[in-house]
Design a protein around this motif. Structure first.
Motif, PDB file in Angstrom:
ATOM      1  N   ARG A   1       0.966  -2.480   5.935  1.00 45.89           N
ATOM      2  CA  ARG A   1       1.538  -3.059   4.712  1.00 45.89           C
ATOM      3  C   ARG A   1       1.071  -2.302   3.473  1.00 45.89           C
ATOM      4  O   ARG A   1       1.831  -2.070   2.534  1.00 45.89           O
ATOM      5  CB  ARG A   1       1.140  -4.537   4.628  1.00 45.89           C
ATOM      6  CG  ARG A   1       1.614  -5.275   3.367  1.00 45.89           C
ATOM      7  CD  ARG A   1       3.070  -5.642   3.445  1.00 45.89           C
ATOM      8  NE  ARG A   1       3.574  -6.168   2.192  1.00 45.89           N
ATOM      9  CZ  ARG A   1       3.608  -7.463   1.863  1.00 45.89           C
ATOM     10  NH1 ARG A   1       3.176  -8.370   2.729  1.00 45.89           N
ATOM     11  NH2 ARG A   1       4.084  -7.855   0.705  1.00 45.89           N
ATOM     12  N   ARG A   2      -0.216  -1.900   3.467  1.00 42.88           N
ATOM     13  CA  ARG A   2      -0.738  -1.169   2.313  1.00 42.88           C
ATOM     14  C   ARG A   2      -0.161   0.243   2.226  1.00 42.88           C
ATOM     15  O   ARG A   2      -0.159   0.844   1.156  1.00 42.88           O
ATOM     16  CB  ARG A   2      -2.265  -1.129   2.363  1.00 42.88           C
ATOM     17  CG  ARG A   2      -2.912  -2.381   1.789  1.00 42.88           C
ATOM     18  CD  ARG A   2      -4.418  -2.220   1.687  1.00 42.88           C
ATOM     19  NE  ARG A   2      -5.015  -2.355   3.013  1.00 42.88           N
ATOM     20  CZ  ARG A   2      -5.357  -3.518   3.547  1.00 42.88           C
ATOM     21  NH1 ARG A   2      -5.160  -4.636   2.885  1.00 42.88           N
ATOM     22  NH2 ARG A   2      -5.903  -3.566   4.732  1.00 42.88           N
TER      23      ARG A   2
ATOM     24  N   GLN B   1      -3.219  -1.794  -7.153  1.00 44.03           N
ATOM     25  CA  GLN B   1      -2.217  -1.295  -6.216  1.00 44.03           C
ATOM     26  C   GLN B   1      -1.398  -0.171  -6.847  1.00 44.03           C
ATOM     27  O   GLN B   1      -1.072   0.821  -6.185  1.00 44.03           O
ATOM     28  CB  GLN B   1      -1.283  -2.433  -5.753  1.00 44.03           C
ATOM     29  CG  GLN B   1      -1.905  -3.382  -4.745  1.00 44.03           C
ATOM     30  CD  GLN B   1      -2.412  -2.665  -3.491  1.00 44.03           C
ATOM     31  OE1 GLN B   1      -1.799  -1.734  -3.007  1.00 44.03           O
ATOM     32  NE2 GLN B   1      -3.546  -3.113  -2.985  1.00 44.03           N
TER      33      GLN B   1
ATOM     34  N   TYR C   1     -10.565  -1.579   1.671  1.00 44.41           N
ATOM     35  CA  TYR C   1     -10.049  -2.870   2.147  1.00 44.41           C
ATOM     36  C   TYR C   1     -10.457  -3.190   3.590  1.00 44.41           C
ATOM     37  O   TYR C   1     -10.628  -4.342   3.945  1.00 44.41           O
ATOM     38  CB  TYR C   1      -8.518  -2.888   2.069  1.00 44.41           C
ATOM     39  CG  TYR C   1      -8.001  -2.999   0.661  1.00 44.41           C
ATOM     40  CD1 TYR C   1      -8.170  -4.163  -0.082  1.00 44.41           C
ATOM     41  CD2 TYR C   1      -7.346  -1.929   0.066  1.00 44.41           C
ATOM     42  CE1 TYR C   1      -7.695  -4.260  -1.376  1.00 44.41           C
ATOM     43  CE2 TYR C   1      -6.867  -2.026  -1.230  1.00 44.41           C
ATOM     44  CZ  TYR C   1      -7.053  -3.194  -1.954  1.00 44.41           C
ATOM     45  OH  TYR C   1      -6.597  -3.295  -3.237  1.00 44.41           O
TER      46      TYR C   1
ATOM     47  N   ILE D   1       4.049  -0.889   1.767  1.00 47.14           N
ATOM     48  CA  ILE D   1       4.185  -1.878   0.672  1.00 47.14           C
ATOM     49  C   ILE D   1       5.139  -3.039   0.991  1.00 47.14           C
ATOM     50  O   ILE D   1       4.766  -4.192   0.861  1.00 47.14           O
ATOM     51  CB  ILE D   1       4.604  -1.196  -0.661  1.00 47.14           C
ATOM     52  CG1 ILE D   1       3.579  -0.097  -1.031  1.00 47.14           C
ATOM     53  CG2 ILE D   1       4.747  -2.210  -1.788  1.00 47.14           C
ATOM     54  CD1 ILE D   1       2.160  -0.563  -1.280  1.00 47.14           C
TER      55      ILE D   1
ATOM     56  N   TYR E   1      -1.100  -5.012  10.844  1.00 51.30           N
ATOM     57  CA  TYR E   1      -0.082  -5.357   9.848  1.00 51.30           C
ATOM     58  C   TYR E   1      -0.567  -5.021   8.437  1.00 51.30           C
ATOM     59  O   TYR E   1       0.144  -4.386   7.661  1.00 51.30           O
ATOM     60  CB  TYR E   1       0.277  -6.847   9.934  1.00 51.30           C
ATOM     61  CG  TYR E   1       1.136  -7.288   8.762  1.00 51.30           C
ATOM     62  CD1 TYR E   1       2.513  -7.095   8.763  1.00 51.30           C
ATOM     63  CD2 TYR E   1       0.555  -7.853   7.623  1.00 51.30           C
ATOM     64  CE1 TYR E   1       3.288  -7.453   7.671  1.00 51.30           C
ATOM     65  CE2 TYR E   1       1.325  -8.213   6.531  1.00 51.30           C
ATOM     66  CZ  TYR E   1       2.684  -8.026   6.567  1.00 51.30           C
ATOM     67  OH  TYR E   1       3.446  -8.365   5.475  1.00 51.30           O
ATOM     68  N   TRP E   2      -1.792  -5.439   8.102  1.00 56.16           N
ATOM     69  CA  TRP E   2      -2.285  -5.205   6.732  1.00 56.16           C
ATOM     70  C   TRP E   2      -2.499  -3.730   6.456  1.00 56.16           C
ATOM     71  O   TRP E   2      -2.278  -3.253   5.350  1.00 56.16           O
ATOM     72  CB  TRP E   2      -3.572  -6.011   6.472  1.00 56.16           C
ATOM     73  CG  TRP E   2      -3.307  -7.485   6.348  1.00 56.16           C
ATOM     74  CD1 TRP E   2      -3.769  -8.469   7.161  1.00 56.16           C
ATOM     75  CD2 TRP E   2      -2.474  -8.123   5.374  1.00 56.16           C
ATOM     76  NE1 TRP E   2      -3.292  -9.686   6.761  1.00 56.16           N
ATOM     77  CE2 TRP E   2      -2.493  -9.501   5.660  1.00 56.16           C
ATOM     78  CE3 TRP E   2      -1.724  -7.676   4.295  1.00 56.16           C
ATOM     79  CZ2 TRP E   2      -1.797 -10.443   4.912  1.00 56.16           C
ATOM     80  CZ3 TRP E   2      -1.015  -8.607   3.538  1.00 56.16           C
ATOM     81  CH2 TRP E   2      -1.059  -9.959   3.851  1.00 56.16           C
TER      82      TRP E   2
ATOM     83  N   ALA F   1       6.846  -3.269   6.790  1.00 54.28           N
ATOM     84  CA  ALA F   1       5.572  -3.418   7.511  1.00 54.28           C
ATOM     85  C   ALA F   1       5.777  -4.159   8.831  1.00 54.28           C
ATOM     86  O   ALA F   1       5.165  -3.815   9.851  1.00 54.28           O
ATOM     87  CB  ALA F   1       4.565  -4.162   6.648  1.00 54.28           C
TER      88      ALA F   1
END
Lengths: 172, 183
Positions: free
Chosen positions: B40-41, B127, B146, B44, B36-37, B49
């Protein structure tokens, strides 16, 4: 290239001072690890680093997990229903069964029909035609419609070989 | 990186009809948040996501039986997730071709207006800087910075040589530095 980046970090924070000669109590590091884990919510710490400002709704991951599981199970069911090879095998089996059943049915019926025809004598047919109102014109019409297979020369040949000439002369 | 999961054992369990579901739950528990992360990155938006993550795991469910095990399960799942996320972004970009703004600018603005971003000023600036990077550099920076992913793993996920990945990361860092200094 990586070395350059590491050097630039060291320029900012200074070189780590690797001191030797110190000792620590027995099991210190194992106990320290337990102590730290008990004080910190590791999951939250990790997710905070990963999140980097992004947030998710409450209980999002649990809800999403259930949604994925539910969709995955549906996909499985759908896949079984639409399996092409299985579908084709079933269709072919059913088609073969219908073909065999139809063939047997027709064969039985045609056998019955032949037996029935054989059991009726020519006299009975003649009597029936005489009693009924079937006209000669109607019979001719029916014969034309049925398009008799025998050719004219075959009929002539048959008459030449088998017919009684006197009888033919009388009728004419 | 795969955590507590015994990959081979889980794959074996997944291939058994009665143990398939429990194996899949183990995979979800191990990778759902990381995937997910990661997604998501890239995309956005939280809702996007969510969709991409779900699609990723549906593909995992559908294709894991055919997984040839020539890479780690972890990198295989991340490759699916990356492709899904990039495919999603390309569709979005194609849908807004009439707009004068590029899609990354729209994403950057959505960080400020979005419901699910509460980062401080530095996190927001970072970001925004990341969103100015070309696609490949953005991916590499996110995975390295990250996710602490190794270059060897990134190579399997992105199909790019380690040398090229290191170069991408280096360029990304430099560009971010310039962005932050000039801003």
């Amino acid at each position: 290239m990586l070395k350059i980046e590491e050097n630039s970090i060291e320029n900012l924070i200074g070189k780590p001072n690797k001191k030797v000669g110190f000792t620590a109590p027995d099991n210190y590091f194992a106990n320290m690890r337990i102590a730290i884990f008990s004080k910190l919510d590791i999951d939250n710490a990790v997710s905070h680093k990963q999140a980097a400002g992004f947030i998710v709704p409450d209980v999002f991951f649990e809800t999403q997990k259930n949604q994925i599981l539910s969709k995955a199970i549906q996909t499985k069911a759908k896949k079984i229903r639409l399996s092409f090879n299985q579908l084709m095998t079933r269709v072919a089996t059913i088609a073969a069964m219908f073909t065999i059943a139809g063939f047997l049915f027709l064969q039985n019926n045609s056998g019955q029909s032949n037996e029935l025809t054989a059991s009726i004598s020519n006299e009975e047919i003649v009597n029936h035609l005489e009693i009924s109102d079937v006209s000669e014109d109607l019979i001719c019409e029916l014969l034309d419609q049925n398009k008799m297979n025998k050719k004219e020369n075959e009929i002539e040949k048959y008459l030449n070989e088998n017919a009684d000439e006197d009888l033919l002369m009388d009728n004419s | 990186m795969a955590g507590l999961l015994n990959e081979q054992e889980v794959i074996l369990l997944f291939r058994g009809e009665s143990t398939k579901r429990s194996a899949f739950i183990q995979i979800l528990d191990a990778f759902q948040k990381r995937v997910y992360w990661h997604v998501r990155r890239i995309v956005i938006s939280h809702d996007d996501a969510d969709d991409v993550t779900q699609n990723t795991f549906i593909k995992v469910w559908e294709n894991l039986e055919n997984f040839r095990e020539d890479s780690k399960l972890y990198t295989w799942i991340f490759r699916i997730a990356t492709n899904e996320a990039l495919g999603f972004l390309n569709k979005k970009k194609a849908a807004i071709t009439s707009s004068f703004e590029d899609y990354e600018h729209i994403l950057s603005e959505s960080l400020v207006a979005g419901t699910y971003f509460n980062g401080n000023t530095i996190e927001l600036k970072l970001q925004q800087a990341i969103l100015t990077l070309p696609e490949k550099q953005r991916l590499v920076f996110n995975m390295k910075y990250y996710e602490n992913m190794k270059y060897e793993e990134m190579e399997q996920v992105l199909g790019t040589s380690i040398g090229a990945l290191k170069a991408s990361y280096h360029h990304a860092v430099k560009k971010i530095e310039i962005f932050l200094k000039n801003d």
